[in-house]
Design a protein around this motif. Structure first.
Motif, PDB file in Angstrom:
ATOM      1  N   HIS A   1       0.852  -1.192  -0.077  1.00 49.72           N
ATOM      2  CA  HIS A   1       0.000   0.194   0.070  1.00 49.72           C
ATOM      3  C   HIS A   1       0.876   1.332  -0.032  1.00 49.72           C
ATOM      4  CE1 HIS A   1      -3.706   2.005   0.921  1.00 49.72           C
ATOM      5  NE2 HIS A   1      -3.046   3.160   1.460  1.00 49.72           N
ATOM      6  N   ALA A   2       1.851   1.171   1.049  1.00 50.41           N
ATOM      7  CA  ALA A   2       2.762   2.311   0.859  1.00 50.41           C
ATOM      8  C   ALA A   2       3.397   2.691  -0.182  1.00 50.41           C
ATOM      9  CB  ALA A   2       3.747   2.052   2.113  1.00 50.41           C
ATOM     10  N   ALA A   3       4.124   1.444  -0.929  1.00 50.64           N
ATOM     11  CA  ALA A   3       4.833   1.556  -2.221  1.00 50.64           C
ATOM     12  C   ALA A   3       3.846   2.242  -3.133  1.00 50.64           C
ATOM     13  CB  ALA A   3       5.443   0.293  -2.723  1.00 50.64           C
ATOM     14  N   LEU A   4       2.563   1.858  -3.443  1.00 53.78           N
ATOM     15  CA  LEU A   4       1.793   2.146  -4.272  1.00 53.78           C
ATOM     16  C   LEU A   4       1.365   3.768  -4.161  1.00 53.78           C
ATOM     17  CD1 LEU A   4       0.112   1.606  -6.841  1.00 53.78           C
ATOM     18  CD2 LEU A   4      -1.758   0.963  -5.426  1.00 53.78           C
ATOM     19  N   GLU A   5       1.203   4.228  -3.077  1.00 51.05           N
ATOM     20  CA  GLU A   5       1.242   5.591  -2.683  1.00 51.05           C
ATOM     21  C   GLU A   5       2.409   6.369  -3.039  1.00 51.05           C
ATOM     22  OE1 GLU A   5      -1.608   6.162   1.374  1.00 51.05           O
ATOM     23  OE2 GLU A   5       0.447   5.512   1.523  1.00 51.05           O
ATOM     24  N   ARG A   6       3.274   6.025  -2.839  1.00 49.83           N
ATOM     25  CA  ARG A   6       4.626   6.584  -3.400  1.00 49.83           C
ATOM     26  C   ARG A   6       4.510   6.839  -4.682  1.00 49.83           C
ATOM     27  NH1 ARG A   6       6.974   3.546   0.889  1.00 49.83           N
ATOM     28  NH2 ARG A   6       7.959   2.081  -0.588  1.00 49.83           N
ATOM     29  N   THR A   7       4.490   5.661  -5.591  1.00 48.30           N
ATOM     30  CA  THR A   7       4.344   5.694  -6.956  1.00 48.30           C
ATOM     31  C   THR A   7       3.225   6.490  -7.434  1.00 48.30           C
ATOM     32  OG1 THR A   7       4.982   3.177  -7.079  1.00 48.30           O
ATOM     33  CG2 THR A   7       4.137   3.968  -8.914  1.00 48.30           C
ATOM     34  N   VAL A   8       2.110   6.642  -7.009  1.00 52.02           N
ATOM     35  CA  VAL A   8       0.903   7.501  -7.445  1.00 52.02           C
ATOM     36  C   VAL A   8       1.495   9.119  -7.293  1.00 52.02           C
ATOM     37  CG1 VAL A   8      -1.167   8.467  -6.873  1.00 52.02           C
ATOM     38  CG2 VAL A   8      -0.711   6.017  -7.061  1.00 52.02           C
ATOM     39  N   ARG A   9       2.224   9.277  -6.056  1.00 52.13           N
ATOM     40  CA  ARG A   9       2.478  10.775  -5.884  1.00 52.13           C
ATOM     41  C   ARG A   9       3.626  11.114  -6.834  1.00 52.13           C
ATOM     42  NH1 ARG A   9       2.341   9.246  -0.234  1.00 52.13           N
ATOM     43  NH2 ARG A   9       4.656   8.963  -0.192  1.00 52.13           N
ATOM     44  N   ARG A  10       4.627  10.185  -7.072  1.00 50.68           N
ATOM     45  CA  ARG A  10       5.514  10.532  -8.086  1.00 50.68           C
ATOM     46  C   ARG A  10       5.006  10.760  -9.250  1.00 50.68           C
ATOM     47  NH1 ARG A  10       8.473   6.342  -7.164  1.00 50.68           N
ATOM     48  NH2 ARG A  10       7.796   5.066  -8.605  1.00 50.68           N
ATOM     49  N   ARG A  11       4.138   9.771  -9.946  1.00 46.66           N
ATOM     50  CA  ARG A  11       3.815   9.818 -11.151  1.00 46.66           C
ATOM     51  C   ARG A  11       2.694  11.165 -11.318  1.00 46.66           C
ATOM     52  NH1 ARG A  11       3.679   5.595 -14.557  1.00 46.66           N
ATOM     53  NH2 ARG A  11       4.687   3.710 -13.673  1.00 46.66           N
ATOM     54  N   ARG A  12       1.894  11.570 -10.399  1.00 49.78           N
ATOM     55  CA  ARG A  12       1.372  13.049 -10.252  1.00 49.78           C
ATOM     56  C   ARG A  12       2.081  14.111 -10.485  1.00 49.78           C
ATOM     57  NH1 ARG A  12      -3.698  10.066  -7.553  1.00 49.78           N
ATOM     58  NH2 ARG A  12      -4.928  10.047  -9.356  1.00 49.78           N
ATOM     59  N   ASN A  13       3.517  13.770  -9.626  1.00 42.67           N
ATOM     60  CA  ASN A  13       4.365  15.302  -9.664  1.00 42.67           C
ATOM     61  C   ASN A  13       4.902  15.230 -11.094  1.00 42.67           C
ATOM     62  OD1 ASN A  13       3.742  15.872  -6.869  1.00 42.67           O
ATOM     63  ND2 ASN A  13       5.439  14.427  -6.211  1.00 42.67           N
ATOM     64  N   VAL A  14       5.381  14.176 -11.688  1.00 46.20           N
ATOM     65  CA  VAL A  14       5.802  14.301 -13.005  1.00 46.20           C
ATOM     66  C   VAL A  14       4.829  14.922 -13.926  1.00 46.20           C
ATOM     67  CG1 VAL A  14       6.560  12.920 -15.082  1.00 46.20           C
ATOM     68  CG2 VAL A  14       7.280  12.050 -12.447  1.00 46.20           C
ATOM     69  N   ARG A  15       3.373  14.767 -13.756  1.00 45.70           N
ATOM     70  CA  ARG A  15       2.534  15.220 -14.664  1.00 45.70           C
ATOM     71  C   ARG A  15       2.185  16.781 -14.558  1.00 45.70           C
ATOM     72  NH1 ARG A  15      -2.770  11.597 -15.118  1.00 45.70           N
ATOM     73  NH2 ARG A  15      -2.015   9.698 -16.194  1.00 45.70           N
ATOM     74  N   ARG A  16       2.778  17.271 -13.390  1.00 49.75           N
ATOM     75  CA  ARG A  16       2.509  18.699 -13.270  1.00 49.75           C
ATOM     76  C   ARG A  16       3.408  19.652 -13.967  1.00 49.75           C
ATOM     77  NH1 ARG A  16       1.871  18.456  -6.452  1.00 49.75           N
ATOM     78  NH2 ARG A  16      -0.177  17.467  -6.482  1.00 49.75           N
TER      79      ARG A  16
END
Length: 223
Positions: A208-223
């Protein structure tokens, strides 16, 4: 009748990528195997199947990846698509099933296999470079992931012996809609699927924590 038509274990083999760590992805059929909770990835027994070798214990094995199940029907479909024979165990699965849609399983579903073993569906198989090297198909990781039917990792709730021909019966279904393909999409970059999986809270804490980190990283890249 849903059943296990092949029980498969792996022996240490060198990787075609030249890695120092051998791999056990190439599995061969055996008549039966004893299964148990192997403990944590780090410091545990590796595979939940006694006698099954796992080389990269950093990413594979442990309680939530104790066993890997894949449907013979899916292997047959890949045989037709790739134009080559794919014996049971080719994808590295410990249990090749028939008559049951493994990929329709929800995370948390419980199966009884044979007279005594109970397992819990914990998540999808994420394709990796070792799998790609074994298959030798160009773009295999993307091709396999896009297909969306990865088979399922299993935790061992009740240990015992699994024998070729054992019946597979669903003991209980999880009370949510997160199936194995939805979870696979989440781990492979589908942010909507990831939000759904995280909201359902179906993963073990580390994943769960690893997926949360991945989601945050991908969304930051999109910004």
């Amino acid at each position: 009748m849903p059943q296990v038509i092949s029980v498969n274990v792996g022996s240490p083999q060198p990787t075609s990528q030249g890695k120092r760590i051998p791999t056990g992805i190439g599995k061969h059929p055996v008549e039966h195997v004893d299964v148990r909770d192997p403990g944590p990835k780090h410091g545990g027994e590796g595979s939940g199947a006694v006698g099954d070798f796992i080389g990269d214990r950093r990413h594979h094995g442990g309680s939530t990846q104790a066993l890997y199940a894949f449907a013979r029907e899916e292997l047959d479909a890949w045989e037709a698509r790739l134009g080559r024979d794919l014996p049971s165990g080719t994808f590295g699965e410990n249990l090749t099933t028939v008559g049951y849609d493994v990929d329709a399983s929800r995370i948390g579903d419980r199966w009884r296999i044979g007279p005594e073993v109970v397992v819990v569906v914990t998540g999808p198989r994420i394709p990796c470079s070792t799998f790609a090297a074994r298959m030798g198909e160009r773009g295999w990781v993307k091709t396999f992931a896009a297909h969306g039917r990865s088979g399922a990792y299993l935790a061992v709730e009740t240990p015992g012996r699994i024998t070729t021909g054992d019946e597979v019966a669903v003991v209980s279904r999880a009370d949510h809609d997160i199936t194995v393909p939805v979870a696979l999409g989440a781990f492979m970059g589908d942010l909507d699927a990831a939000d759904e999986v995280l909201a359902a809270g179906v993963l073990v804490p580390d994943e769960h924590a690893a997926l949360e980190r991945t989601v945050r990283r991908r969304r930051n890249v999109r910004r």
